[in-house]
Design an enzyme around this catalytic site. Structure first.
Site, PDB file in Angstrom:
ATOM      1  N   TYR A 141       0.768  -1.168  -0.081  1.00 53.85           N
ATOM      2  CA  TYR A 141       0.014   0.199  -0.105  1.00 53.85           C
ATOM      3  C   TYR A 141       0.897   1.044   0.065  1.00 53.85           C
ATOM      4  O   TYR A 141       0.261   2.381  -0.481  1.00 53.85           O
ATOM      5  CB  TYR A 141      -0.947   0.111   1.183  1.00 53.85           C
ATOM      6  CG  TYR A 141      -2.033  -1.059   1.274  1.00 53.85           C
ATOM      7  CD1 TYR A 141      -2.210  -1.865   0.034  1.00 53.85           C
ATOM      8  CD2 TYR A 141      -3.121  -1.289   2.271  1.00 53.85           C
ATOM      9  CE1 TYR A 141      -3.332  -2.709  -0.153  1.00 53.85           C
ATOM     10  CE2 TYR A 141      -4.005  -2.121   2.227  1.00 53.85           C
ATOM     11  CZ  TYR A 141      -4.207  -2.796   1.124  1.00 53.85           C
ATOM     12  OH  TYR A 141      -5.051  -3.743   1.050  1.00 53.85           O
ATOM     13  N   LYS A 192       3.266 -15.563   1.936  1.00 54.06           N
ATOM     14  CA  LYS A 192       3.023 -16.050   0.662  1.00 54.06           C
ATOM     15  C   LYS A 192       4.617 -16.432   0.100  1.00 54.06           C
ATOM     16  O   LYS A 192       5.033 -15.962  -0.885  1.00 54.06           O
ATOM     17  CB  LYS A 192       2.429 -15.155  -0.288  1.00 54.06           C
ATOM     18  CG  LYS A 192       1.862 -16.033  -1.684  1.00 54.06           C
ATOM     19  CD  LYS A 192       0.797 -16.966  -1.361  1.00 54.06           C
ATOM     20  CE  LYS A 192       0.632 -17.439  -2.767  1.00 54.06           C
ATOM     21  NZ  LYS A 192      -0.320 -18.654  -2.634  1.00 54.06           N
ATOM     22  N   ASP A 224      -3.228 -17.769   1.369  1.00 51.58           N
ATOM     23  CA  ASP A 224      -4.577 -18.867   0.721  1.00 51.58           C
ATOM     24  C   ASP A 224      -5.068 -19.730   1.646  1.00 51.58           C
ATOM     25  O   ASP A 224      -6.203 -19.951   1.778  1.00 51.58           O
ATOM     26  CB  ASP A 224      -4.059 -19.246  -0.860  1.00 51.58           C
ATOM     27  CG  ASP A 224      -2.634 -19.816  -0.746  1.00 51.58           C
ATOM     28  OD1 ASP A 224      -2.064 -19.767   0.231  1.00 51.58           O
ATOM     29  OD2 ASP A 224      -2.695 -20.564  -1.948  1.00 51.58           O
ATOM     30  N   ASP A 248      -5.505  -6.786   5.793  1.00 52.82           N
ATOM     31  CA  ASP A 248      -6.674  -6.065   5.350  1.00 52.82           C
ATOM     32  C   ASP A 248      -7.676  -7.073   4.898  1.00 52.82           C
ATOM     33  O   ASP A 248      -9.004  -7.120   5.482  1.00 52.82           O
ATOM     34  CB  ASP A 248      -6.228  -5.095   4.153  1.00 52.82           C
ATOM     35  CG  ASP A 248      -7.432  -4.123   3.764  1.00 52.82           C
ATOM     36  OD1 ASP A 248      -8.509  -4.111   4.520  1.00 52.82           O
ATOM     37  OD2 ASP A 248      -7.156  -3.574   2.678  1.00 52.82           O
ATOM     38  N   ASP A 252     -11.135  -8.534   7.386  1.00 54.74           N
ATOM     39  CA  ASP A 252     -12.586  -8.506   7.114  1.00 54.74           C
ATOM     40  C   ASP A 252     -13.157  -9.789   7.018  1.00 54.74           C
ATOM     41  O   ASP A 252     -14.364  -9.804   7.482  1.00 54.74           O
ATOM     42  CB  ASP A 252     -12.634  -7.777   5.662  1.00 54.74           C
ATOM     43  CG  ASP A 252     -12.896  -6.210   5.801  1.00 54.74           C
ATOM     44  OD1 ASP A 252     -12.264  -5.685   6.717  1.00 54.74           O
ATOM     45  OD2 ASP A 252     -13.343  -5.661   4.820  1.00 54.74           O
TER      46      ASP A 252
END
Ligand code: NAD
Length: 358
Positions: A141, A192, A224, A248, A252
């Site tokens: 980001y 990852k 994942d 992020d 959620d």
């Protein structure tokens, strides 16, 4: 001396939910001896309308001078066409980076009264209590270079950069290990590392940090798989630590396990313990102005503020208990409502929690 709180309600449902959090704070000041001075300011779309910027230098200075910032939410469709540097969300990112808030703590706790409001089976989620520690000021980001460029063949190409230095990984790692030490002593680092070199380094640094925290059991998981495990068997997790973007998305996902995104608070902390506290949801333009938003995530953010920045864990506990009492009484906002319960609006929920403080 009074602790200074800067209150930034923001856009959409922000002012509606913040009004309820302020009722709780006023009651704690009046009847529980909480010694705070509250200042108010603008951030997001409302700041753009007033000053032409989603975060003014003056607001950032006031935030830096405060012991804690309490934020509602920012954003709205009317500002989506603005240049990205002027959009409300830029105000939020400016506060996070301007205050150095590198550690984002997002609990996902299921109140037993809401087990049937989750989209997952009650036996999968009942007793759920996860803490997601998300790195907040680095990663993709913020990484440079970024942008959209024109290739030689005339086609446009978008690009962003995922970058983490060892020191950035280490400081978020230490927050996560220390958080795990105060809870179930299990930490799952999510990366990852099989395809991204940057998170291969992430895994290496987490593994070497583990030597300093022998009482914490560290495991690693690819993102994942972590997303899948969160909906398959979420109770296997105690504390999870991950990068900005993975955190992020996963937080959620975890929020929905608890019934509604409207229930969950968050804390964003810097190296000196100063913090910004906000519900994890956005400005919910679809329900703004209707008086139906759930204020519990914002009220529980006040509890986190009392715990992490104001040194008042007892008062934080009073708020958490008051929320539980009101849920026991059967009061539900629309997002967590089931037919056997009493549907209430934002204000009635805020007033009931304030009254239940004891
Ligand atoms: P959102 O979180 O605002 O809303 C998602 C869904 O959840 C909507 O259906 C909404 O009605 C519902 N919801 C959210 N909070 C609720 C609450 N307290 N009570 C009941 N229902 C609630 O996400 P979005 O729709 O993707 O984004 C809307 C705007 O918010 C966008 O401009 C986005 O950029 C911004 N945003 C801001 C933040 C922030 O301020 N921290 C975070 C996420 C999104």
């Amino acid at each position: 001396m009074s602790k200074k709180i800067l209150v930034l309600p923001g856009d959409g449902i922000g002012p509606e939910i913040m009004a309820q959090a302020l009722k709780v704070l006023a009651r704690l000041q009046r009847d529980f001896g909480l010694d705070i001075a509250i200042e108010h300011g603008l951030v997001g779309g409302v700041s753009y309308e007033a000053y032409g910027s989603p975060l003014t230098d003056e607001t950032l200075l006031r935030a830096r001078a405060a012991d804690a910032v309490l934020l509602g939410a920012v954003g709205g469709t009317q500002w989506e066409a603005l240049d990205i540097s002027l959009r409300p969300e830029k105000g939020l990112l400016g506060l996070r980076s301007g205050l150095g808030l590198f550690a984002n703590l997002r609990p996902a706790v299921l109140y037993p009264q809401l087990a049937s409001a989750s989209t997952l089976k009650p036996e999968v989620v009942s007793g759920l209590d996860i803490m997601i520690v998300r790195e907040l000021t680095g990663g993709i980001y913020f990484g440079q270079p970024r942008g959209v460029r024109r290739l030689a063949n005339g086609e446009r190409q978008g690009f962003n950069t995922l970058v983490y230095s060892e020191s950035e990984i280490e400081r978020i790692g230490r927050v996560a290990f220390e958080t795990a030490q105060k809870r179930g002593k299990r930490l799952c680092s999510v990366d990852k590392a099989n395809v991204l070199e940057c998170t291969e380094l992430w895994r290496e640094v987490m593994t070497s940090l583990a030597h300093d925290y022998p009482d914490v059991a560290l495991t690693h998981m690819y993102v994942d798989n972590a997303a899948m495990q969160l909906v398959r068997a979420p109770k296997q997790f105690d504390v999870m630590v991950t990068t900005n973007m993975f955190g992020d998305i996963l937080s959620d996902c975890a929020s929905m396990l608890t019934g509604s995104i409207g229930m969950l608070p968050s804390a964003s902390l810097n190296a000196s313990g100063q913090g910004m506290y906000e519900p994890i949801h956005g400005s919910a333009p679809d329900i703004a102005g209707k008086g139906i938003a759930n204020p519990i995530g914002t009220i529980l953010s006040v509890a986190m503020m009392l715990k992490y920045s104001l040194g008042e864990p007892r008062l934080a506990g009073c708020i958490e208990q008051a929320v539980s009492t009101v849920l026991d009484q059967g009061l539900r906002t629309a997002d967590i409502h089931t037919p056997d319960m009493r549907r209430v609006g934002t204000e009635e929920m805020g007033e009931a929690i304030t009254a239940a403080l004891g």
